[in-house]
Design a protein around this motif. Structure first.
Motif, PDB file in Angstrom:
ATOM      1  N   HIS A   1      29.522 118.551 -95.812  1.00 33.30           N
ATOM      2  CA  HIS A   1      29.033 119.131 -94.560  1.00 33.30           C
ATOM      3  C   HIS A   1      28.785 118.078 -93.483  1.00 33.30           C
ATOM      4  O   HIS A   1      28.089 118.344 -92.511  1.00 33.30           O
ATOM      5  CB  HIS A   1      27.772 119.974 -94.796  1.00 33.30           C
ATOM      6  CG  HIS A   1      28.011 121.102 -95.752  1.00 33.30           C
ATOM      7  ND1 HIS A   1      28.569 122.285 -95.367  1.00 33.30           N
ATOM      8  CD2 HIS A   1      27.785 121.200 -97.084  1.00 33.30           C
ATOM      9  CE1 HIS A   1      28.677 123.077 -96.404  1.00 33.30           C
ATOM     10  NE2 HIS A   1      28.210 122.446 -97.478  1.00 33.30           N
ATOM     11  N   ASP A   2      29.342 116.889 -93.641  1.00 32.87           N
ATOM     12  CA  ASP A   2      29.242 115.853 -92.605  1.00 32.87           C
ATOM     13  C   ASP A   2      30.111 116.196 -91.397  1.00 32.87           C
ATOM     14  O   ASP A   2      29.933 115.626 -90.327  1.00 32.87           O
ATOM     15  CB  ASP A   2      29.664 114.491 -93.155  1.00 32.87           C
ATOM     16  CG  ASP A   2      28.679 113.956 -94.183  1.00 32.87           C
ATOM     17  OD1 ASP A   2      27.513 114.400 -94.166  1.00 32.87           O
ATOM     18  OD2 ASP A   2      29.078 113.097 -94.998  1.00 32.87           O
TER      19      ASP A   2
ATOM     20  N   ASP B   1      28.367 116.949 -88.218  1.00 37.94           N
ATOM     21  CA  ASP B   1      27.863 115.838 -87.403  1.00 37.94           C
ATOM     22  C   ASP B   1      28.889 115.421 -86.363  1.00 37.94           C
ATOM     23  O   ASP B   1      28.549 114.948 -85.292  1.00 37.94           O
ATOM     24  CB  ASP B   1      27.515 114.625 -88.276  1.00 37.94           C
ATOM     25  CG  ASP B   1      26.372 114.914 -89.227  1.00 37.94           C
ATOM     26  OD1 ASP B   1      25.564 115.822 -88.941  1.00 37.94           O
ATOM     27  OD2 ASP B   1      26.303 114.224 -90.262  1.00 37.94           O
ATOM     28  N   LEU B   2      30.151 115.625 -86.700  1.00 30.13           N
ATOM     29  CA  LEU B   2      31.246 115.248 -85.801  1.00 30.13           C
ATOM     30  C   LEU B   2      31.625 116.389 -84.862  1.00 30.13           C
ATOM     31  O   LEU B   2      31.905 116.170 -83.693  1.00 30.13           O
ATOM     32  CB  LEU B   2      32.470 114.820 -86.620  1.00 30.13           C
ATOM     33  CG  LEU B   2      32.227 113.671 -87.594  1.00 30.13           C
ATOM     34  CD1 LEU B   2      33.440 113.491 -88.501  1.00 30.13           C
ATOM     35  CD2 LEU B   2      31.933 112.391 -86.846  1.00 30.13           C
TER      36      LEU B   2
ATOM     37  N   PRO C   1      29.951 119.904 -83.874  1.00 34.39           N
ATOM     38  CA  PRO C   1      28.795 120.819 -84.044  1.00 34.39           C
ATOM     39  C   PRO C   1      29.230 122.267 -84.220  1.00 34.39           C
ATOM     40  O   PRO C   1      30.266 122.700 -83.713  1.00 34.39           O
ATOM     41  CB  PRO C   1      28.014 120.648 -82.746  1.00 34.39           C
ATOM     42  CG  PRO C   1      28.525 119.396 -82.127  1.00 34.39           C
ATOM     43  CD  PRO C   1      29.922 119.218 -82.615  1.00 34.39           C
TER      44      PRO C   1
END
Length: 50
Positions: free
Chosen positions: A39-40, A43-44, A46
């Motif tokens: 789920h990173d 962060d890149l 939204p």
């Protein structure tokens, strides 16, 4: 210029360079999949708010 002549004049990419590009692509793809799984990615990029 005929199409055949166009392809004949272009330099060919050595096979070793193609393999390196393939390795780079699969490395990038692996990191992209990891970003989705962990789920990173949010962060890149939204999540869209409603």
């Amino acid at each position: 210029m005929k199409l055949n002549n166009l392809f004949m004049t272009r330099p060919l990419v050595p096979k070793c360079c193609k393999k390196l590009k393939s390795i780079d692509y699969y490395d990038w793809l692996d990191r992209l999949i990891d970003a989705f799984e962990e789920h990173d990615i949010f962060d890149l990029v939204p999540k869209k708010s409603n």
